[in-house]
Design a protein around this motif. Structure first.
Motif, PDB file in Angstrom:
ATOM      1  N   ALA A 155       1.799   4.197  -7.887  1.00  0.00           N
ATOM      2  CA  ALA A 155       0.596   3.929  -7.074  1.00  0.00           C
ATOM      3  C   ALA A 155       0.507   2.411  -6.438  1.00  0.00           C
ATOM      4  O   ALA A 155       1.178   1.528  -7.172  1.00  0.00           O
ATOM      5  N   LEU A 156       0.015   2.445  -5.296  1.00  0.00           N
ATOM      6  CA  LEU A 156      -0.187   1.019  -4.691  1.00  0.00           C
ATOM      7  C   LEU A 156      -1.462   0.655  -4.529  1.00  0.00           C
ATOM      8  O   LEU A 156      -2.590   1.454  -4.719  1.00  0.00           O
ATOM      9  N   THR A 157      -1.690  -0.685  -4.910  1.00  0.00           N
ATOM     10  CA  THR A 157      -3.064  -1.433  -4.801  1.00  0.00           C
ATOM     11  C   THR A 157      -3.396  -2.066  -3.593  1.00  0.00           C
ATOM     12  O   THR A 157      -2.686  -2.993  -3.028  1.00  0.00           O
TER      13      THR A 157
ATOM     14  N   ARG B 211       2.476  -5.576   3.893  1.00  0.00           N
ATOM     15  CA  ARG B 211       3.977  -5.300   3.534  1.00  0.00           C
ATOM     16  C   ARG B 211       4.331  -5.754   2.158  1.00  0.00           C
ATOM     17  O   ARG B 211       4.911  -5.238   1.543  1.00  0.00           O
ATOM     18  N   MET B 212       3.475  -6.865   1.712  1.00  0.00           N
ATOM     19  CA  MET B 212       3.759  -7.239   0.506  1.00  0.00           C
ATOM     20  C   MET B 212       3.349  -6.257  -0.654  1.00  0.00           C
ATOM     21  O   MET B 212       4.005  -6.107  -1.659  1.00  0.00           O
ATOM     22  N   ALA B 213       2.330  -5.585  -0.369  1.00  0.00           N
ATOM     23  CA  ALA B 213       1.735  -4.363  -1.363  1.00  0.00           C
ATOM     24  C   ALA B 213       2.884  -3.165  -1.219  1.00  0.00           C
ATOM     25  O   ALA B 213       3.096  -2.153  -2.262  1.00  0.00           O
ATOM     26  N   LEU B 214       3.670  -3.009  -0.110  1.00  0.00           N
ATOM     27  CA  LEU B 214       4.524  -1.793  -0.181  1.00  0.00           C
ATOM     28  C   LEU B 214       5.979  -2.405  -0.892  1.00  0.00           C
ATOM     29  O   LEU B 214       6.762  -1.619  -0.883  1.00  0.00           O
ATOM     30  N   GLY B 215       5.977  -3.692  -1.224  1.00  0.00           N
ATOM     31  CA  GLY B 215       7.259  -4.373  -1.850  1.00  0.00           C
ATOM     32  C   GLY B 215       8.578  -4.683  -1.044  1.00  0.00           C
ATOM     33  O   GLY B 215       8.214  -5.005   0.017  1.00  0.00           O
TER      34      GLY B 215
ATOM     35  N   GLU C  78       8.670  -5.186   4.993  1.00  0.00           N
ATOM     36  CA  GLU C  78       9.174  -5.373   6.453  1.00  0.00           C
ATOM     37  C   GLU C  78       9.817  -4.358   6.934  1.00  0.00           C
ATOM     38  O   GLU C  78       9.980  -4.401   8.234  1.00  0.00           O
ATOM     39  N   ASP C  79      10.434  -3.472   6.363  1.00  0.00           N
ATOM     40  CA  ASP C  79      11.304  -2.141   6.948  1.00  0.00           C
ATOM     41  C   ASP C  79      10.434  -1.161   7.400  1.00  0.00           C
ATOM     42  O   ASP C  79      10.542  -0.604   8.243  1.00  0.00           O
ATOM     43  N   ILE C  80       9.293  -0.979   6.527  1.00  0.00           N
ATOM     44  CA  ILE C  80       8.533   0.137   6.845  1.00  0.00           C
ATOM     45  C   ILE C  80       7.690  -0.225   7.913  1.00  0.00           C
ATOM     46  O   ILE C  80       7.377   0.602   8.900  1.00  0.00           O
ATOM     47  N   ILE C  81       6.695  -1.420   7.838  1.00  0.00           N
ATOM     48  CA  ILE C  81       5.985  -1.790   8.955  1.00  0.00           C
ATOM     49  C   ILE C  81       6.693  -2.882   9.868  1.00  0.00           C
ATOM     50  O   ILE C  81       7.055  -4.012   9.592  1.00  0.00           O
ATOM     51  N   LYS C  82       7.430  -2.256  11.081  1.00  0.00           N
ATOM     52  CA  LYS C  82       8.252  -3.140  11.717  1.00  0.00           C
ATOM     53  C   LYS C  82       7.497  -4.026  12.859  1.00  0.00           C
ATOM     54  O   LYS C  82       6.424  -3.446  13.455  1.00  0.00           O
TER      55      LYS C  82
END
Length: 230
Positions: free
Chosen positions: A152-154, A203-207, A211-215
């Protein structure tokens, strides 16, 4: 996210029936009694979809649909004609003027809602209640839950809306101005650099892979890269 629908209908009883039907389905409805009133509302804020009666005073619903399709700001707005005119030739004419769907009166409220949801899934998936998944990211708009590889992501409400929008259109590049219009709301005056702040937080929430997911696409904006979420 709650879908916002503009109802353009001059008969008060039908207007109220449409408004009530949409509210019962969890949608936010606003109303206009003429094409001119609709255009005034649309200049202030864009909804997620527009229901248009064919027979309107002064300017017909078909003329309104054509004008919206020919205007850059509203060219991609999902449009549904709602009318008593059910002949095949009328349906064809409505679709030729840019309508995404054509609903004939009298209509079933359940059918109308299903047709609106189908158009939203096709033309404006970020406004639909359908669960979205890209790679290992799963977002549920109803429960407001997001997971990445099952964890789960917050997210803050803004970051949730931002990710929802990206997931609806993976691999598509959006400028800061486009993200402001779609995520924060059309005609909301916010400093474009605000987008950068929320992109950084998302990006921080995605771990580590954020930065690779949101380019960042230099000189253009941002996109969600589906291949990085697998």
């Amino acid at each position: 996210m709650v879908a916002r629908v503009l109802v353009v209908e001059d008969e008060p009883a039908v207007q109220e029936l449409l408004r009530y039907t949409l509210a019962q389905a969890g949608m936010e409805a606003s109303t206009a009694a003429s094409a001119e009133d609709a255009l005034t509302l649309l200049r202030d804020k864009l909804p997620d979809a527009v229901l248009i009666d064919w027979m309107l005073p002064n300017k017909s619903g078909l003329a309104l649909a054509r004008e919206l399709r020919e205007t850059a700001r509203t060219a991609d707005l999902p449009l549904i004609i709602v009318t008593a005119r059910g002949e095949e030739a009328d349906r064809v004419k409505g679709l030729e003027q840019g309508a995404d769907d054509y609903v004939v009166k009298p209509f079933s409220p359940r059918e109308l809602v299903a047709r609106i949801q189908a158009v939203l899934r096709r033309r404006a998936p970020h406004a639909s209640d359908a669960e979205l998944s890209v790679g290992k990211i799963v977002l549920n708009p109803v429960s407001h839950e997001v997971t990445l590889r099952g964890a789960a992501l917050t997210l803050s409400p803004t970051e949730f809306r931002l990710l929802h929008f990206f997931l609806a259109q993976p691999e598509r590049v959006y400028s800061r101005a486009q993200l402001l219009d779609h995520v924060w709301g059309d005609h909301v005056f916010i400093e474009p650099r605000t987008v950068d702040v929320h992109i950084r937080r998302l990006r921080m929430a995605l771990g580590d892979e954020g930065e690779d997911i949101i380019k960042t696409v230099r000189g253009s904006g941002y996109k969600l890269t589906a291949s990085k979420t697998r």
